[in-house]
Design an enzyme around this catalytic site. Sequence first.
Site, PDB file in Angstrom:
ATOM      1  N   ASP A 220      49.286   9.426  94.481  1.00  0.00           N
ATOM      2  CA  ASP A 220      48.249   9.820  95.431  1.00  0.00           C
ATOM      3  C   ASP A 220      47.743  11.193  95.040  1.00  0.00           C
ATOM      4  O   ASP A 220      48.445  11.964  94.371  1.00  0.00           O
ATOM      5  CB  ASP A 220      48.779   9.845  96.859  1.00  0.00           C
ATOM      6  N   SER A 221      46.541  11.516  95.492  1.00  0.00           N
ATOM      7  CA  SER A 221      45.988  12.825  95.204  1.00  0.00           C
ATOM      8  C   SER A 221      46.721  13.930  95.951  1.00  0.00           C
ATOM      9  O   SER A 221      46.585  15.104  95.596  1.00  0.00           O
ATOM     10  CB  SER A 221      44.496  12.862  95.581  1.00  0.00           C
TER      11      SER A 221
ATOM     12  N   CYS B  49      45.950   5.717  96.973  1.00  0.00           N
ATOM     13  CA  CYS B  49      44.857   6.656  97.251  1.00  0.00           C
ATOM     14  C   CYS B  49      43.567   5.858  97.215  1.00  0.00           C
ATOM     15  O   CYS B  49      43.267   5.219  96.199  1.00  0.00           O
ATOM     16  CB  CYS B  49      44.837   7.759  96.197  1.00  0.00           C
TER      17      CYS B  49
ATOM     18  N   GLU C  35      46.082  17.655 106.567  1.00  0.00           N
ATOM     19  CA  GLU C  35      46.765  18.480 105.571  1.00  0.00           C
ATOM     20  C   GLU C  35      47.245  19.810 106.168  1.00  0.00           C
ATOM     21  O   GLU C  35      48.273  20.344 105.765  1.00  0.00           O
ATOM     22  CB  GLU C  35      45.827  18.762 104.394  1.00  0.00           C
TER      23      GLU C  35
ATOM     24  N   CYS D 272      41.744   5.605 104.363  1.00  0.00           N
ATOM     25  CA  CYS D 272      42.306   6.803 103.749  1.00  0.00           C
ATOM     26  C   CYS D 272      43.741   6.897 104.241  1.00  0.00           C
ATOM     27  O   CYS D 272      44.001   6.731 105.445  1.00  0.00           O
ATOM     28  CB  CYS D 272      41.515   8.049 104.132  1.00  0.00           C
TER      29      CYS D 272
ATOM     30  N   HIS E  83      45.655   9.301 104.715  1.00  0.00           N
ATOM     31  CA  HIS E  83      45.951  10.393 105.653  1.00  0.00           C
ATOM     32  C   HIS E  83      45.726   9.976 107.108  1.00  0.00           C
ATOM     33  O   HIS E  83      46.361  10.511 108.023  1.00  0.00           O
ATOM     34  CB  HIS E  83      45.042  11.604 105.375  1.00  0.00           C
TER      35      HIS E  83
END
Length: 274
Positions: A8-9, A71, A156, A190, A192
């Site tokens: 993943d990024s 991702c 994040e 996504c 996240h």
Amino acid sequence: MGPIGIFDSGYGGLTVFKEIVKVLPQYDYIYLGDNARVPYGTRSYETVYKYTLQCVNKLFDMGCHLVILACNTASAKALRTIQQIDLPKYGNTRKVLGVIRPTTEIIGQYTKTRSVGIMATSGTVNSESYVIEINKFFPDIRVYQEACPMWVPLVENNEIASDGARYFVQQSIHKLLRKVPDIDTIILACTHYPLLLPLINDFVSKDIQVLAQGKIVANSLTDYLTRHHEIEVRCKKNGTRRFFTTENPENFNGKAALFYGSNIVAEHVDLASC
């Protein structure tokens, strides 16, 4: 034989990895987060492809025969090129899979109105990967997208309980639902975004299903390994899990537990040679 690689990024792929481990705990895994270069969502196709290929090659160097791009941006902007251009160099000994196809090939099981919403990064929305893939499997389904550029930074920075998070989540959900009144299924495209589910559910009716990708991808991987014995036999089964980041490991460890659900001790990895 080698571990299964999860890329993943940044941190988001840990929400997928967590579900994979629940379903397939017997395998060895390496997780690689390219946290030093996050976010990918606003970068060009060329840059995302370059960065993703470097990380995939690093996982190959670490012994992985199978790599999952956990991702959505990498799956949208880099997966096809890697599969068509780079993997043939390895014959049939390496495979790279993404998170878009597992979600799109089963979405028809969820929607009754045949109107589906996509919440994603700008990069994933602009690629139209979800629109294209869903229409391949279900031409009758109408797809409506909404880019949510503020959602990843909120997660994040662990601001998911803040007033700002509530504002931006409400704003994006209302923009999507104003596009068409009969959306009954929303894909969080996504990795996240599952951390924002409690907020998201505050702004959608109970008639709307909100789908996170973790369990879907985990079940799809189970099916893939069952159907592809030649890859499955190359995957080690000692139940080990290692975590790597291109960023400072201490920074990674501090945030990773939020996504993975338990504490993590990561190692630094250098991509200079990849």
